[in-house]
Design an enzyme around this catalytic site. Structure first.
Site, PDB file in Angstrom:
ATOM      1  N   ASN A  23       0.807  -1.219   0.000  1.00 25.51           N
ATOM      2  CA  ASN A  23       0.000   0.000   0.000  1.00 25.51           C
ATOM      3  C   ASN A  23       0.843   1.274   0.000  1.00 25.51           C
ATOM      4  O   ASN A  23       0.309   2.365  -0.206  1.00 25.51           O
ATOM      5  CB  ASN A  23      -0.957   0.006   1.190  1.00 25.51           C
ATOM      6  CG  ASN A  23      -2.068  -1.012   1.033  1.00 25.51           C
ATOM      7  OD1 ASN A  23      -2.389  -1.431  -0.086  1.00 25.51           O
ATOM      8  ND2 ASN A  23      -2.654  -1.436   2.140  1.00 25.51           N
ATOM      9  N   CYS A 119     -19.099   0.682 -14.960  1.00 25.26           N
ATOM     10  CA  CYS A 119     -20.133   1.711 -14.811  1.00 25.26           C
ATOM     11  C   CYS A 119     -20.646   1.806 -13.377  1.00 25.26           C
ATOM     12  O   CYS A 119     -21.182   2.824 -12.965  1.00 25.26           O
ATOM     13  CB  CYS A 119     -21.299   1.413 -15.750  1.00 25.26           C
ATOM     14  SG  CYS A 119     -20.870   1.566 -17.490  1.00 25.26           S
ATOM     15  N   ASP A 127     -15.589   9.448  -4.900  1.00 25.50           N
ATOM     16  CA  ASP A 127     -16.075  10.821  -4.976  1.00 25.50           C
ATOM     17  C   ASP A 127     -15.141  11.806  -4.285  1.00 25.50           C
ATOM     18  O   ASP A 127     -15.018  12.955  -4.717  1.00 25.50           O
ATOM     19  CB  ASP A 127     -17.499  10.923  -4.403  1.00 25.50           C
ATOM     20  CG  ASP A 127     -17.583  10.466  -2.963  1.00 25.50           C
ATOM     21  OD1 ASP A 127     -16.908   9.489  -2.606  1.00 25.50           O
ATOM     22  OD2 ASP A 127     -18.337  11.081  -2.189  1.00 25.50           O
ATOM     23  N   VAL A 165     -11.988  10.809   6.312  1.00 23.17           N
ATOM     24  CA  VAL A 165     -10.598  10.473   6.001  1.00 23.17           C
ATOM     25  C   VAL A 165     -10.554   9.440   4.883  1.00 23.17           C
ATOM     26  O   VAL A 165     -11.272   8.437   4.912  1.00 23.17           O
ATOM     27  CB  VAL A 165      -9.878   9.926   7.256  1.00 23.17           C
ATOM     28  CG1 VAL A 165      -8.458   9.498   6.913  1.00 23.17           C
ATOM     29  CG2 VAL A 165      -9.859  10.983   8.350  1.00 23.17           C
ATOM     30  N   SER A 166      -9.712   9.693   3.900  1.00 24.56           N
ATOM     31  CA  SER A 166      -9.530   8.771   2.781  1.00 24.56           C
ATOM     32  C   SER A 166      -8.061   8.698   2.424  1.00 24.56           C
ATOM     33  O   SER A 166      -7.454   9.709   2.055  1.00 24.56           O
ATOM     34  CB  SER A 166     -10.340   9.228   1.560  1.00 24.56           C
ATOM     35  OG  SER A 166      -9.966   8.487   0.410  1.00 24.56           O
TER      36      SER A 166
END
Length: 247
Positions: A23, A119, A127, A165-166
């Site tokens: 990661n 899709c 987002d 948080v991302s």
């Protein structure tokens, strides 16, 4: 394999070498898109996701060379971007492929990246990545299972407040903002060690990033990034697994 047979009762002892963190390696590999000079990486783990990312980067125009005698060392070089499109057949296997979006947009002013689920955005939408890039001035359209982003005049620094948080969104914005004009401030940013490792790599390439590892990261945009040598941090999950085993 179908099953693993374990015969216990033997005390554990000895020394093991921890693999590089996948990661951490994946976004750092994508950072090679930001420079025309080579990025020399050490401690890159030998995993399927790494190979998949390598194929995607090669499609975009990045040469990826394993150094003879050093199986965990990889040199990535992107003197010219061949295409700004990351197609579905290369992206579908791995969600982390969306991490080419920020670097491509910052380097070329355009990017067309397939959603990992085609899709259907799915249960883990991107987002926050897209809203963050829009804050930097990108025009973003979702159509036919692809994200199309454009910034023909380049990206501009801004204050971006993540509503949650991302890790991935923080990584994408870190890379994109490194080449944006002016200052970008990321609020409520992810604080994982992998974020710090990416920032360290970008700083070695000439970026000006401050506060990585805290919830507020400041990036002073620069005109270009150079090559660098960087070591991927050890995998903390693998480390913890061995630590629990000996306990």
């Amino acid at each position: 394999m179908d099953r693993i047979l374990i015969k216990g009762g033997v005390p554990l002892e000895g020394t093991v070498e921890i693999s590089g963190a996948k990661n951490a390696a994946l976004p750092i590999m994508c950072a090679s898109l930001l420079s025309v000079e080579p990025l020399d990486l050490a401690n890159v783990p030998d995993l399927l996701d790494i190979a998949s990312t390598q194929k995607l980067l090669q499609h975009l125009g990045v040469s990826a060379t394993h150094v003879a005698g050093e199986p965990n060392r990889m040199v990535l070089h992107a003197p010219r971007i061949l295409t700004d499109t990351a197609p579905y057949d290369l992206v579908r296997k791995m969600r982390a492929s969306v991490l080419v979006l920020g670097p491509l947009l910052a380097r070329t002013g355009a990017a067309k990246v397939s959603l990992p689920g085609g899709c259907a955005i799915g249960t883990r939408p991107i987002d926050l990545h897209l809203k963050g890039l829009q804050e930097l001035g990108a025009e973003v359209v979702l159509e036919g299972g692809y994200v199309t982003a454009r910034a023909p005049k380049g990206l501009t620094g801004a204050r971006v407040v993540f509503p949650q948080v991302s890790v991935g969104a923080t990584e994408n914005l870190l890379m994109a903002a490194s080449l944006a004009r002016g200052e970008t401030v990321l609020e409520n940013a992810a604080r994982e060690p992998e974020i710090v490792n990416l920032a360290d790599c970008l700083n070695a390439m000439g970026a000006k990033i401050f506060g990585a590892g805290t919830s507020t990261i400041t990036i002073q945009g620069v005109d270009s990034l150079s090559g660098a040598r960087h070591r991927v941090i050890p995998d903390r999950i693998e480390t913890g697994t061995y630590a629990m085993a000996v306990a």
